[in-house]
Design an enzyme around this catalytic site. Structure first.
Site, mmCIF file in Angstrom:
data_model
loop_
_atom_site.group_PDB
_atom_site.id
_atom_site.type_symbol
_atom_site.label_atom_id
_atom_site.label_comp_id
_atom_site.label_asym_id
_atom_site.label_seq_id
_atom_site.Cartn_x
_atom_site.Cartn_y
_atom_site.Cartn_z
ATOM 1 N N ARG A 44 0.818 -1.210 0.000
ATOM 2 C CA ARG A 44 0.000 0.000 0.000
ATOM 3 C C ARG A 44 0.856 1.265 0.000
ATOM 4 O O ARG A 44 1.866 1.344 0.690
ATOM 5 C CB ARG A 44 -0.923 0.006 1.224
ATOM 6 C CG ARG A 44 -1.718 1.287 1.422
ATOM 7 C CD ARG A 44 -2.699 1.161 2.564
ATOM 8 N NE ARG A 44 -3.834 0.305 2.202
ATOM 9 C CZ ARG A 44 -4.785 -0.065 3.041
ATOM 10 N NH1 ARG A 44 -4.733 0.305 4.313
ATOM 11 N NH2 ARG A 44 -5.788 -0.816 2.636
ATOM 12 N N GLU A 65 -3.573 -8.288 -4.774
ATOM 13 C CA GLU A 65 -4.996 -8.601 -4.921
ATOM 14 C C GLU A 65 -5.222 -10.058 -5.303
ATOM 15 O O GLU A 65 -6.170 -10.696 -4.829
ATOM 16 C CB GLU A 65 -5.640 -7.671 -5.961
ATOM 17 C CG GLU A 65 -5.801 -6.228 -5.503
ATOM 18 C CD GLU A 65 -6.714 -6.089 -4.297
ATOM 19 O OE1 GLU A 65 -7.559 -6.982 -4.062
ATOM 20 O OE2 GLU A 65 -6.589 -5.078 -3.574
ATOM 21 N N THR A 71 -7.921 -15.419 0.985
ATOM 22 C CA THR A 71 -6.838 -15.545 1.957
ATOM 23 C C THR A 71 -6.800 -14.292 2.817
ATOM 24 O O THR A 71 -7.168 -13.215 2.363
ATOM 25 C CB THR A 71 -5.483 -15.736 1.248
ATOM 26 O OG1 THR A 71 -5.626 -16.703 0.205
ATOM 27 C CG2 THR A 71 -4.416 -16.218 2.204
ATOM 28 N N GLY A 109 -2.925 -21.751 -0.939
ATOM 29 C CA GLY A 109 -4.179 -22.387 -1.338
ATOM 30 C C GLY A 109 -4.730 -21.854 -2.650
ATOM 31 O O GLY A 109 -4.201 -20.918 -3.234
ATOM 32 N N TYR A 110 -5.822 -22.479 -3.110
ATOM 33 C CA TYR A 110 -6.475 -22.083 -4.367
ATOM 34 C C TYR A 110 -5.415 -21.943 -5.465
ATOM 35 O O TYR A 110 -5.172 -20.867 -5.997
ATOM 36 C CB TYR A 110 -7.272 -20.790 -4.183
ATOM 37 C CG TYR A 110 -8.379 -20.924 -3.162
ATOM 38 C CD1 TYR A 110 -9.646 -21.349 -3.543
ATOM 39 C CD2 TYR A 110 -8.150 -20.653 -1.825
ATOM 40 C CE1 TYR A 110 -10.666 -21.491 -2.618
ATOM 41 C CE2 TYR A 110 -9.151 -20.802 -0.880
ATOM 42 C CZ TYR A 110 -10.411 -21.224 -1.285
ATOM 43 O OH TYR A 110 -11.408 -21.369 -0.359
ATOM 44 N N TYR A 147 -13.969 -8.159 -9.506
ATOM 45 C CA TYR A 147 -13.446 -7.508 -8.303
ATOM 46 C C TYR A 147 -11.995 -7.085 -8.494
ATOM 47 O O TYR A 147 -11.622 -5.938 -8.207
ATOM 48 C CB TYR A 147 -13.541 -8.430 -7.083
ATOM 49 C CG TYR A 147 -12.649 -7.932 -5.972
ATOM 50 C CD1 TYR A 147 -13.044 -6.846 -5.191
ATOM 51 C CD2 TYR A 147 -11.379 -8.475 -5.769
ATOM 52 C CE1 TYR A 147 -12.204 -6.333 -4.220
ATOM 53 C CE2 TYR A 147 -10.537 -7.968 -4.799
ATOM 54 C CZ TYR A 147 -10.952 -6.899 -4.027
ATOM 55 O OH TYR A 147 -10.113 -6.369 -3.097
ATOM 56 N N ASP A 165 -15.565 -6.251 -2.030
ATOM 57 C CA ASP A 165 -15.159 -7.547 -1.492
ATOM 58 C C ASP A 165 -16.061 -7.887 -0.308
ATOM 59 O O ASP A 165 -17.063 -7.214 -0.070
ATOM 60 C CB ASP A 165 -13.676 -7.536 -1.098
ATOM 61 C CG ASP A 165 -13.394 -6.675 0.134
ATOM 62 O OD1 ASP A 165 -14.293 -5.917 0.581
ATOM 63 O OD2 ASP A 165 -12.263 -6.755 0.660
ATOM 64 N N CYS A 217 -16.020 -2.584 11.301
ATOM 65 C CA CYS A 217 -17.317 -3.209 10.980
ATOM 66 C C CYS A 217 -17.108 -4.714 10.785
ATOM 67 O O CYS A 217 -17.377 -5.283 9.728
ATOM 68 C CB CYS A 217 -17.896 -2.564 9.724
ATOM 69 S SG CYS A 217 -19.640 -2.929 9.439
ATOM 70 N N CYS A 224 -18.910 -0.244 16.752
ATOM 71 C CA CYS A 224 -19.726 0.818 16.158
ATOM 72 C C CYS A 224 -19.425 2.202 16.738
ATOM 73 O O CYS A 224 -19.516 3.212 16.023
ATOM 74 C CB CYS A 224 -21.209 0.493 16.330
ATOM 75 S SG CYS A 224 -21.717 -1.031 15.483
ATOM 76 N N CYS A 227 -16.825 3.926 14.732
ATOM 77 C CA CYS A 227 -17.039 3.974 13.286
ATOM 78 C C CYS A 227 -17.326 5.397 12.809
ATOM 79 O O CYS A 227 -18.200 6.069 13.356
ATOM 80 C CB CYS A 227 -18.199 3.055 12.901
ATOM 81 S SG CYS A 227 -18.533 3.047 11.122
ATOM 82 N N CYS A 233 -25.463 4.930 9.638
ATOM 83 C CA CYS A 233 -25.697 3.490 9.510
ATOM 84 C C CYS A 233 -27.078 3.098 10.003
ATOM 85 O O CYS A 233 -27.391 3.204 11.192
ATOM 86 C CB CYS A 233 -24.622 2.730 10.276
ATOM 87 S SG CYS A 233 -24.788 0.940 10.149
#
Length: 378
Positions: A44, A65, A71, A109-110, A147, A165, A217, A224, A227, A233
């Site tokens: 990031r 991504e 994962t 995995g995957y 996505y 997501d 969340c 909350c 948030c 909300c």
């Protein structure tokens, strides 16, 4: 069903401020929170760096991504760092043998994601090493769906894409008290997100929504009071945020059975083979096993061993795949000589570097504790 019909009425008789509120205000509050509370992630670019003109690397965004599909962030961090250290750009990844990529991926995995990762790197490298900057063009690349294309477009190229997501689905379901089961509400959730995406900082907005779902969340016991969107909300106003998103009861997963055989030489080498390229765990490495699949059981006794030997029971392991559970009875035997056709001996210090999926690491560990941990060559 129309969007306004999917918003559950709150106790006060309206549908909450978010349903009719200013989406620009929601985005502004969320971005202000993100500036102060964003997660520090190795792929990031933080808001302060963006403000100084530092731009995200599309390669690193794409890689993260793909890794993050199915994962957790914590599981991905070490894999991501290892990948970018070994392959710092898409050309380097494309130049690497597929087997090396599969070995580096082992445990995430995957495994179809790893095969698609390599195919995508190959294609992008052939096209000059630059990722396209639109969702439509990104979706044309191997392994990139709706996505992932939206996430890359928003985060790497600052395109106003709706990134949805599981975290975002939860946030939006609660913001608007969407009573329709999640499996049927995904299109409407995307429409809500599209309305909220700001023209400026859409990449930060996408990451802010995901961070909010991951840290505030949360599925259970959402925080909350901390948030930034609590006043917007609908679910918080109604006092029942954990009710959302609404999910249909899960069908019970079938349980499959089989056997696995760990043959070890006197020097500690273990007999392995490579699975077929297509299908479950395609292209990965395994010890010999019986013919179990997602649909049928395999034999469970040493009568199905790959060759005669003094096979001794070494326990039983369990593993859960997406659509079924698996139990394997593990057998161990000492063997010598050449490997049978289609098999090979992996030396003890090489086992940790093989492309072994988690289920096979469990099998080997049941028979030889510590065998899959990194060892020094003698």
């Amino acid at each position: 069903m129309a969007l306004h019909d999917q918003t559950r009425k709150t106790a006060s008789g309206d549908s909450g401020r978010a349903a009719s509120g200013d989406s620009g205000e929601i985005a502004s509050r969320l971005l202000g929170w993100y500036d102060a509370h964003h997660r520090d992630l190795p792929w990031r670019i933080a808001p302060r760096e963006l403000a100084r003109g530092v731009r995200p690397d599309p390669y690193r965004i794409w890689l993260s991504e793909v890794m993050l599909q199915q994962t957790t962030v914590e599981a991905v961090k070490s894999y991501f760092r290892a990948f970018v250290q070994k392959w710092p750009d898409v050309e380097a990844l494309a130049a690497s043998p597929t087997e090396d990529v599969m070995k580096a991926w082992a445990g995430l995995g995957y495994y179809s994601r790893a095969r698609n990762l390599k195919a995508c790197a190959d294609l992008v490298a052939r096209q000059g090493g630059r990722f396209p900057d639109t969702q439509a063009a990104l979706r044309e690349l191997p392994g990139i769906g709706t996505y992932t294309a939206a996430a890359i477009a928003a985060i790497a190229f600052d395109q106003p894409a709706a990134v949805v997501d599981g975290n975002v689905e939860r946030v939006v379901s609660r913001l608007f008290s969407i009573a329709t089961p999640l499996s049927e509400a995904k299109g409407d959730i995307r429409t809500y997100v599209e309305r909220m995406v700001p023209a400026t900082r859409p990449g930060d907005f996408a990451q802010a929504m995901m961070d909010l779902g991951a840290t505030i969340c949360t599925p259970r016991r959402p925080r909350c009071m901390l948030c930034p969107l609590r006043d917007d909300c609908s679910a918080t106003v109604s006092g029942d945020p954990e009710h959302f998103p609404v999910r249909l009861p899960k069908a019970e997963k079938p349980l499959r059975r089989g056997a696995a055989f760990v043959a070890v030489r006197a020097d500690g080498a273990i007999l392995l083979r490579k699975r077929a390229e297509k299908g479950l765990l395609g292209g990965m490495t395994e010890v010999p096993t019986t013919g179990w699949t997602a649909r049928i059981d395999g034999a469970t006794t040493d009568a199905a061993a790959p060759f005669p030997g003094d096979w001794r029971p070494a326990g039983r392991i369990g593993h859960v795949f997406t659509h079924f559970g698996l139990e394997l009875d593990v057998f161990k035997s000492v063997a010598e000589g050449a490997a049978p056709a289609g098999h090979f001996w992996s030396l003890a210090h090489e086992i940790s570097g093989e492309a072994l999926p988690t289920v096979m690491k469990k099998v080997i560990e049941a028979a030889i504790p510590g065998a899959t941990k990194k060892q020094r060559p003698h």
